[in-house]
Design a protein around this motif. Structure first.
Motif, short mmCIF file in Angstrom:
data_model
loop_
_atom_site.label_atom_id
_atom_site.label_comp_id
_atom_site.label_asym_id
_atom_site.label_seq_id
_atom_site.Cartn_x
_atom_site.Cartn_y
_atom_site.Cartn_z
N GLU A 229 0.80 11.54 57.98
CA GLU A 229 1.70 11.18 59.03
C GLU A 229 1.41 11.92 60.35
OE1 GLU A 229 5.79 11.59 58.04
OE2 GLU A 229 5.55 10.34 56.22
N PHE B 109 -0.54 14.54 52.86
CA PHE B 109 -0.02 14.41 51.35
C PHE B 109 -1.20 13.91 50.61
CE2 PHE B 109 3.49 13.41 54.54
CZ PHE B 109 4.45 14.08 53.99
N ARG C 217 1.67 18.94 52.90
CA ARG C 217 3.17 18.64 52.98
C ARG C 217 3.86 19.56 54.08
NH1 ARG C 217 4.04 15.27 48.84
NH2 ARG C 217 6.26 15.51 48.99
N PRO D 161 -2.79 11.98 44.06
CA PRO D 161 -1.74 10.90 43.73
C PRO D 161 -0.34 11.20 44.23
CG PRO D 161 -2.23 11.84 41.93
CD PRO D 161 -3.09 12.74 42.79
N ALA D 162 0.16 12.52 44.63
CA ALA D 162 1.34 13.02 45.04
C ALA D 162 1.66 12.62 46.16
CB ALA D 162 1.64 14.58 44.46
N SER D 163 1.81 11.36 46.49
CA SER D 163 2.19 10.96 47.81
C SER D 163 3.11 9.64 47.63
CB SER D 163 1.19 10.65 48.66
OG SER D 163 0.31 9.58 48.42
N PHE D 164 3.48 9.15 48.71
CA PHE D 164 4.22 7.79 48.74
C PHE D 164 3.56 6.75 48.12
CE2 PHE D 164 5.61 3.96 50.49
CZ PHE D 164 7.07 3.66 50.25
N ARG E 222 1.80 6.12 60.24
CA ARG E 222 1.23 6.70 58.90
C ARG E 222 0.05 5.92 58.55
NH1 ARG E 222 5.51 6.26 53.81
NH2 ARG E 222 5.96 3.98 54.48
N LYS F 89 3.44 4.31 41.35
CA LYS F 89 4.54 5.02 41.87
C LYS F 89 5.87 4.42 41.91
CE LYS F 89 3.22 8.47 43.41
NZ LYS F 89 2.75 9.82 42.81
N HIS G 84 3.31 12.14 64.05
CA HIS G 84 4.46 12.31 64.44
C HIS G 84 4.49 12.49 66.14
CE1 HIS G 84 7.17 13.22 60.96
NE2 HIS G 84 6.14 12.41 60.69
N LYS H 182 5.81 -0.22 55.87
CA LYS H 182 6.69 0.19 54.79
C LYS H 182 5.68 -0.01 53.75
CE LYS H 182 9.34 2.46 53.01
NZ LYS H 182 9.62 4.05 53.43
N1 LIG Z 1 8.71 11.35 57.50
C1 LIG Z 1 9.09 10.61 56.17
N2 LIG Z 1 10.26 10.40 56.16
C2 LIG Z 1 10.50 9.67 54.98
C3 LIG Z 1 9.60 8.98 54.31
C4 LIG Z 1 8.08 9.04 54.63
O1 LIG Z 1 7.30 8.81 53.98
N3 LIG Z 1 7.98 9.78 55.66
N4 LIG Z 1 9.88 8.20 53.06
C5 LIG Z 1 8.97 6.91 52.70
O2 LIG Z 1 9.54 6.11 52.07
C6 LIG Z 1 11.11 8.37 52.37
C7 LIG Z 1 11.17 9.36 51.59
N5 LIG Z 1 10.46 8.97 50.39
C8 LIG Z 1 9.36 9.56 49.94
C9 LIG Z 1 9.04 9.32 48.54
C10 LIG Z 1 7.87 9.85 47.98
C11 LIG Z 1 7.16 10.94 48.66
C12 LIG Z 1 5.99 11.49 47.97
O3 LIG Z 1 5.54 12.26 48.64
N6 LIG Z 1 6.16 11.44 46.93
C13 LIG Z 1 5.25 12.36 46.09
C14 LIG Z 1 5.36 13.60 45.69
C15 LIG Z 1 6.86 13.86 45.35
C16 LIG Z 1 7.47 15.49 45.23
O4 LIG Z 1 6.54 16.51 45.55
O5 LIG Z 1 8.58 15.75 44.83
C17 LIG Z 1 5.26 11.54 44.29
O6 LIG Z 1 5.90 10.55 44.11
O7 LIG Z 1 4.12 11.89 43.77
C18 LIG Z 1 7.57 11.17 50.12
C19 LIG Z 1 8.57 10.48 50.54
C20 LIG Z 1 12.33 8.58 53.64
N7 LIG Z 1 11.79 9.53 54.75
#
Ligand SMILES: Nc1nc2c(c(=O)[nH]1)N(C=O)[C@@H](CNc1ccc(C(=O)N[C@@H](CCC(=O)O)C(=O)O)cc1)CN2
Ligand SMILES: Nc1nc2c(ncn2[C@@H]2O[C@H](COP(=O)(O)OP(=O)(O)OP(=O)(O)O)[C@@H](O)[C@H]2O)c(=O)[nH]1
Length: 439
Positions: free
Chosen positions: A81, A68, A45, A71-74, A24, A121, A83, A439
């Motif tokens: 990512e 991603f 995405r 701001p719409a990312s983890f 990541r 977030k 893989h 993490k």
């Molecule tokens: N491959 C992969 N699997 C994974 C994760 C990851 O980062 N990568 N996760 C990592 O922990 C968990 C899933 N959690 C995540 C939480 C938020 C977002 C994210 O992109 N949030 C954005 C968009 C939300 C949406 O479109 O619904 C946001 O919060 O704005 C991605 C993963 C478990 N599995």
């Protein structure tokens, strides 16, 4: 101006070799770096199968790439990512290549989550929940952690803090109008009625902290009793392996040993302790001192005695439940109702009943359906502070409204410290050091 932060990367998936490894990347340079490694990037995405190359054109692997956009990312930043196949040399080559980019470095423990926190977030309770989710080993640990990670507790604390703020605003308004004739006294009555309800809600919630901590940390069950009672034999029988040394010499166990059991999804920490007796032997005395300290900290004590001798029912400093267990039933046939339970570690008789008694004990403790429970001493302490401030506000009727409002402000501040809405900088290093890299 766009500020230049450092872009971080890490192997986010587990030990190698593995089928697939996930690397990541997060930060301003995540996309240009990924573009340099994989060529044209896929749509946000959506996974794209790409050839991953070093800048010298050497192929590292073919793998899936995902981007991603922030701001719409983890993390709230641009994230990528990659893989790849989970071979050690594949991952090393990719990490090596990443390390050569400027302003790009390996992430520290929990740094992705830390950035997610800093970018709003996640809040602190959610971050703690995420750390707990990753280390969860039992079903109940998983459920509790997920509740926290998904904002179950934060929602509650934020709603309480908002109620406190609203109450203060109403009091301020009343203070502003105080010199006018027609003061609406009912506003104040409404505020205090709600603060009384809040006091009850917080104290009910705090009452769940014992259970929350038991679920997160495990039920502490301590085996205690006279030397040679069969304590280590019971420990080994429940562990189904030779954890503790068993001999017919009284006073064999000196150190406190423990094993982890999983009883119907609840974590149970079972401790074997030194046999309790008067002795002048220095090492054994220290063992007994440790045994008594462990007992004092227990949630439940299994007090063992060989059938025919008395099982100890009271232990210094321990106020919880004691189960008395008569041991070596194989060589003491016949009935006795002197103990709560009879066992033989040699034949295994009574062990299923013991398991059932532990299960019932856990069930009796977990009356609550909701898992929005505090689970750390940190939560308990700050909730206690908040509760005391609400109580002080309610109890100072004879004092000025400004003083009572100040208590309510303190109550909200304590809640804000739990979720991290209020300054918690000093805490962050402690919390993130618990995380794994990636993490
Ligand atoms: N491959 C992969 N699997 C994974 C994760 C990851 O980062 N990568 N996760 C990592 O922990 C968990 C899933 N959690 C995540 C939480 C938020 C977002 C994210 O992109 N949030 C954005 C968009 C939300 C949406 O479109 O619904 C946001 O919060 O704005 C991605 C993963 C478990 N599995
Ligand atoms: N027949 C029989 N003997 C047992 C049983 N459980 C333990 N023993 C024997 O009792 C002796 C003491 O057992 P331990 O398990 O070491 O007892 P302990 O309470 O841990 O002893 P300390 O470490 O001295 O406190 C050993 O010789 C065991 O083999 C049992 O269920 N049946």
């Amino acid at each position: 101006m766009v500020t230049m932060n450092e872009t971080i990367y890490a192997l986010s998936s587990g030990g190698l070799p593995a089928g697939v490894a996930v690397i990541r990347i997060s930060g301003n340079l995540a996309f240009p770096i990924a573009g340099s490694l994989a060529g044209a990037l896929p749509a946000p995405r959506q996974a794209g199968l790409k050839t991953i190359r070093t800048r010298n054109g050497l192929v590292i692997d073919r793998g899936l790439v995902l981007i991603f956009p922030g701001p719409a990312s983890f993390t709230g930043e641009d994230c990528v990512e990659i893989h790849v196949h989970g071979g050690k040399a594949v991952v090393n080559a990719l990490l090596q290549e990443l390390s050569a980019f400027e302003h790009c470095r390996l992430a520290e423990h929990g740094e992705f989550s830390r950035r997610a926190l800093e970018n709003g977030k996640m809040d602190l309770v959610e971050v703690e929940g995420l750390a707990d989710l990753i280390s969860a080993e039992t079903e109940m640990q998983r459920r509790l952690a997920l509740e926290h990670a998904a904002g179950g507790l934060s929602g509650l604390y934020n709603a309480w803090a908002d109620r406190l703020t609203r109450a203060r605003a109403l009091i301020e308004a009343e203070l502003d109008f105080a010199d006018e004739d027609d003061v609406p006294g009912s506003v104040s009555d409404m505020v205090w009625a709600d603060m009384k309800r809040l006091r009850l809600e917080i104290s009910d919630h705090l009452a769940g902290a014992d259970l929350g901590e038991i679920i997160r940390d495990g039920l502490k069950v301590v085996i205690a009793g006279a030397p040679n009672a069969g304590k280590s034999s019971l420990m080994n029988a429940l562990a189904k392996r030779e954890v503790a040394i068993v001999t017919d010499i009284a006073g064999t166990t000196r150190d406190v040993l423990h094993i982890d059991l999983n009883i119907e999804g609840y974590a149970v920490k079972l401790y074997d302790t030194a046999g309790l007796r008067e002795t002048d032997e220095i090492v054994e005395r220290e063992g007994i001192r440790r045994a008594l300290r462990t007992v004092a900290d227990a949630d439940l004590v299994l007090s063992l005695a060989e059938i025919g001798s008395e099982a100890q029912r009271n232990f210094p400093g321990f106020v919880g439940k004691v189960l008395t267990i008569g041991t070596k039933a194989d060589i003491h046939p016949g009935e006795t109702n002197q103990y709560d339970l009879l066992i033989s570690s040699a034949t295994g008789s009574g062990l299923a009943e013991l398991h059932e008694l532990l299960r019932q004990d856990l069930q009796a403790r977990s009356g609550m359906l909701s898992l929005a429970l505090p689970s750390r001493l940190r939560h308990r302490t700050l909730l206690g502070e908040s509760l005391r401030a609400v109580e002080a506000a309610l109890a100072s009727e004879d004092r000025g409204l400004d003083i009572r409002a100040e208590y309510l402000r303190q109550a909200a501040t304590s809640l804000g410290r739990i979720t991290g809405r209020v300054d918690v900088e000093d805490l962050l290093d402690v919390i993130f050091s618990e995380f794994c890299i990636g993490k």
